[in-house]
Design a protein around this motif. Structure first.
Motif, PDB file in Angstrom:
ATOM      1  N   GLY A  18      12.864  38.689  46.793  1.00 27.14           N
ATOM      2  CA  GLY A  18      12.529  37.585  45.887  1.00 27.14           C
ATOM      3  C   GLY A  18      13.608  37.349  44.844  1.00 27.14           C
ATOM      4  O   GLY A  18      13.327  36.877  43.743  1.00 27.14           O
ATOM      5  N   VAL A  19      14.846  37.689  45.202  1.00 27.79           N
ATOM      6  CA  VAL A  19      15.978  37.508  44.270  1.00 27.79           C
ATOM      7  C   VAL A  19      16.898  36.426  44.844  1.00 27.79           C
ATOM      8  O   VAL A  19      17.443  36.584  45.939  1.00 27.79           O
ATOM      9  N   MET A  20      17.075  35.335  44.105  1.00 29.87           N
ATOM     10  CA  MET A  20      17.912  34.231  44.609  1.00 29.87           C
ATOM     11  C   MET A  20      19.396  34.579  44.505  1.00 29.87           C
ATOM     12  O   MET A  20      19.818  35.254  43.568  1.00 29.87           O
ATOM     13  N   ALA A  21      20.152  34.065  45.466  1.00 29.29           N
ATOM     14  CA  ALA A  21      21.599  34.327  45.458  1.00 29.29           C
ATOM     15  C   ALA A  21      22.325  33.235  44.670  1.00 29.29           C
ATOM     16  O   ALA A  21      22.114  32.039  44.886  1.00 29.29           O
ATOM     17  N   GLY A  22      23.186  33.692  43.770  1.00 35.72           N
ATOM     18  CA  GLY A  22      24.057  32.774  43.034  1.00 35.72           C
ATOM     19  C   GLY A  22      25.492  33.131  43.383  1.00 35.72           C
ATOM     20  O   GLY A  22      25.760  34.217  43.885  1.00 35.72           O
ATOM     21  N   ILE A  23      26.404  32.230  43.099  1.00 35.57           N
ATOM     22  CA  ILE A  23      27.800  32.470  43.467  1.00 35.57           C
ATOM     23  C   ILE A  23      28.734  31.990  42.358  1.00 35.57           C
ATOM     24  O   ILE A  23      28.568  30.887  41.843  1.00 35.57           O
ATOM     25  N   LYS A  24      29.690  32.836  42.017  1.00 33.41           N
ATOM     26  CA  LYS A  24      30.720  32.432  41.041  1.00 33.41           C
ATOM     27  C   LYS A  24      31.702  31.539  41.781  1.00 33.41           C
ATOM     28  O   LYS A  24      32.260  31.948  42.812  1.00 33.41           O
ATOM     29  N   VAL A  25      31.927  30.335  41.295  1.00 34.45           N
ATOM     30  CA  VAL A  25      32.817  29.424  42.021  1.00 34.45           C
ATOM     31  C   VAL A  25      34.080  29.051  41.253  1.00 34.45           C
ATOM     32  O   VAL A  25      34.943  28.363  41.780  1.00 34.45           O
ATOM     33  N   ASP A  26      34.179  29.512  39.987  1.00 35.14           N
ATOM     34  CA  ASP A  26      35.426  29.187  39.281  1.00 35.14           C
ATOM     35  C   ASP A  26      36.538  30.105  39.763  1.00 35.14           C
ATOM     36  O   ASP A  26      36.295  31.143  40.367  1.00 35.14           O
ATOM     37  N   LYS A  27      37.768  29.674  39.499  1.00 35.00           N
ATOM     38  CA  LYS A  27      38.939  30.462  39.918  1.00 35.00           C
ATOM     39  C   LYS A  27      39.615  31.103  38.716  1.00 35.00           C
ATOM     40  O   LYS A  27      40.833  31.318  38.707  1.00 35.00           O
ATOM     41  N   GLY A  28      38.815  31.371  37.685  1.00 33.65           N
ATOM     42  CA  GLY A  28      39.321  32.123  36.548  1.00 33.65           C
ATOM     43  C   GLY A  28      39.928  31.261  35.448  1.00 33.65           C
ATOM     44  O   GLY A  28      40.216  30.078  35.634  1.00 33.65           O
ATOM     45  N   ALA A  29      40.076  31.894  34.287  1.00 35.72           N
ATOM     46  CA  ALA A  29      40.635  31.213  33.107  1.00 35.72           C
ATOM     47  C   ALA A  29      42.148  31.401  33.096  1.00 35.72           C
ATOM     48  O   ALA A  29      42.638  32.525  33.190  1.00 35.72           O
ATOM     49  N   HIS A  30      42.880  30.289  33.007  1.00 36.58           N
ATOM     50  CA  HIS A  30      44.359  30.312  33.039  1.00 36.58           C
ATOM     51  C   HIS A  30      44.909  29.735  31.730  1.00 36.58           C
ATOM     52  O   HIS A  30      44.226  28.958  31.067  1.00 36.58           O
ATOM     53  N   ASP A  31      46.178  30.082  31.433  1.00 38.48           N
ATOM     54  CA  ASP A  31      46.787  29.582  30.198  1.00 38.48           C
ATOM     55  C   ASP A  31      46.731  28.056  30.157  1.00 38.48           C
ATOM     56  O   ASP A  31      47.051  27.390  31.154  1.00 38.48           O
ATOM     57  N   LEU A  32      46.318  27.526  29.022  1.00 39.28           N
ATOM     58  CA  LEU A  32      46.240  26.068  28.855  1.00 39.28           C
ATOM     59  C   LEU A  32      47.576  25.589  28.285  1.00 39.28           C
ATOM     60  O   LEU A  32      47.928  25.918  27.140  1.00 39.28           O
ATOM     61  N   ALA A  33      48.299  24.838  29.104  1.00 41.74           N
ATOM     62  CA  ALA A  33      49.635  24.388  28.692  1.00 41.74           C
ATOM     63  C   ALA A  33      49.561  23.600  27.385  1.00 41.74           C
ATOM     64  O   ALA A  33      48.649  22.781  27.194  1.00 41.74           O
TER      65      ALA A  33
END
Ligand code: 5MM
Length: 340
Positions: free
Chosen positions: A91-106
């Motif tokens: 009874g535990v729903m599956a979630g997924i991390k879909v971001d590709k991480g935090a990168h330097d903001l130019a």
């Protein structure tokens, strides 16, 4: 977009006395966690660790869903049963991390922007086929001298809104996570100001992108003093500031708010959630989506003997899940910590 399904899933994620287990550490982060217990971060050790967590007896009692990393969504138990099947049975729903991480903001020194929008539509379609019901995207906002900049807040909020709209198109509930980092010397008031500005920008962009708030979950950071602040706020002050900040900036139609622990100790994160829920009724359920604050005791014991300590580590996870389940209802009793 199937609004009914999205709303149903979102409500199930924050069902009474339940919250989310965050075990979506990317390879870099899980390596740091494993380094702390002296375990090699091999694919099989990561699988064994996540198997230990996900096969915890009665996990679904206080955990409505678990956020997985791509690798975990595709893995199976020692017996060859897909983790997604084990979770569905519990009874535990599956979630997924879909971001590709935090990168330097130019152009913005010391600031980050989260990437991962390219090809996201296709990845979400595959994740839905693999059994994911919700997805997560984490943006990082740092408080420091003259930061955060408007550019950092705006670009992260805009990306979160684009991600959320794509999730709903694919039938997945978006969990939007704009984390205001606890690192620094800042006061509770400074954290309040930055969190409020971030949330206002986020909900403005979600609205602009026609995101259905009834089918969206906010993963928020609590309003806390910086970890190096001279005078750190009390549990009650954190609870009051966090709730006031949410009331100032989060629309009532949102399905629910779950908190990250962000470096707080496990018991501190539970006490903060409990204190908030004791303040009264709010337009949205307030629950948890902790990573470190749910896993820390289990990780330590499992690391002492990864084959012999599985049951002991699971008992510790079940305990933290129960404590936080009670805190999500404002019924946590710190004296019960000894029962672990
Ligand atoms: C479990 O860690 C998640 C993934 O982090 P990385 O992308 O850095 O590997 C993270 O997003 C986590 O879900 C949130 O930060 C909440 O976890 P904590 O430990 O802060 O409760």
């Amino acid at each position: 977009m199937d609004s009914t399904k999205l709303v149903k899933t979102a409500h199930a994620m924050v069902a009474e006395g339940k919250g989310i287990l965050a075990i979506d550490e990317s390879h870099g982060t899980i390596k740091k966690r494993f380094d702390s217990i002296g375990v090699e971060s091999s694919e099989d050790n990561r699988r064994a660790y996540r198997q230990m967590l996900l096969t915890t007896p009665d996990l679904g009692r206080h955990i409505s869903g678990a956020i997985l990393f791509d690798e975990t969504l595709r893995q199976s138990t020692d017996q060859g049963v897909r983790f997604t099947k084990v979770m569905a049975d519990a009874g535990v729903m599956a979630g997924i991390k879909v971001d590709k991480g935090a990168h330097d903001l130019a152009g913005c020194e010391h600031e980050k922007v989260t990437e991962g929008l390219d090809g996201l539509r296709e990845r979400l379609t595959e994740y839905a086929e693999l059994g994911a019901r919700f997805a997560k995207w984490r943006a990082v906002i740092t408080i420091g001298e003259s930061i955060p900049s408007g550019a950092c807040i705006e670009s992260n909020a805009h990306a979160l809104a684009r991600y959320a709209a794509l999730c709903q198109e694919a039938g997945l509930v978006p969990m939007v996570e704009p984390e205001v980092l606890m690192n620094g010397e800042h006061s509770l008031d400074e954290c309040f100001e930055v969190t409020e500005a971030t949330l206002r920008s986020l909900f403005h962009h979600l609205y602009e992108h026609n995101v259905l708030l009834e089918g969206t979950i906010l993963k928020a950071s609590m309003v806390v003093s910086g970890d190096r602040a001279a005078n750190r706020a009390s549990v009650q002050e954190v609870a009051e500031a966090t709730v006031q900040c949410l009331l100032n900036s989060v629309p009532a139609s949102l399905a629910g708010v779950v908190f990250l622990s962000g470096g707080q100790s496990d018991e501190e994160a539970t006490a903060h959630l409990d204190a908030m829920n004791r303040l009264g009724q709010f337009p949205w359920p307030l629950s948890f989506s902790y990573g470190r604050a749910l896993q820390a005791p289990s990780l330590k014991v499992w690391g002492e003997n990864i084959s012999a300590n599985v049951a002991a580590a699971q008992k510790l996870l079940a305990h933290r899940a129960r404590m936080n389940g009670l805190a999500a209802m404002g019924q946590y009793d710190a004296t019960e910590e000894q029962a672990a």
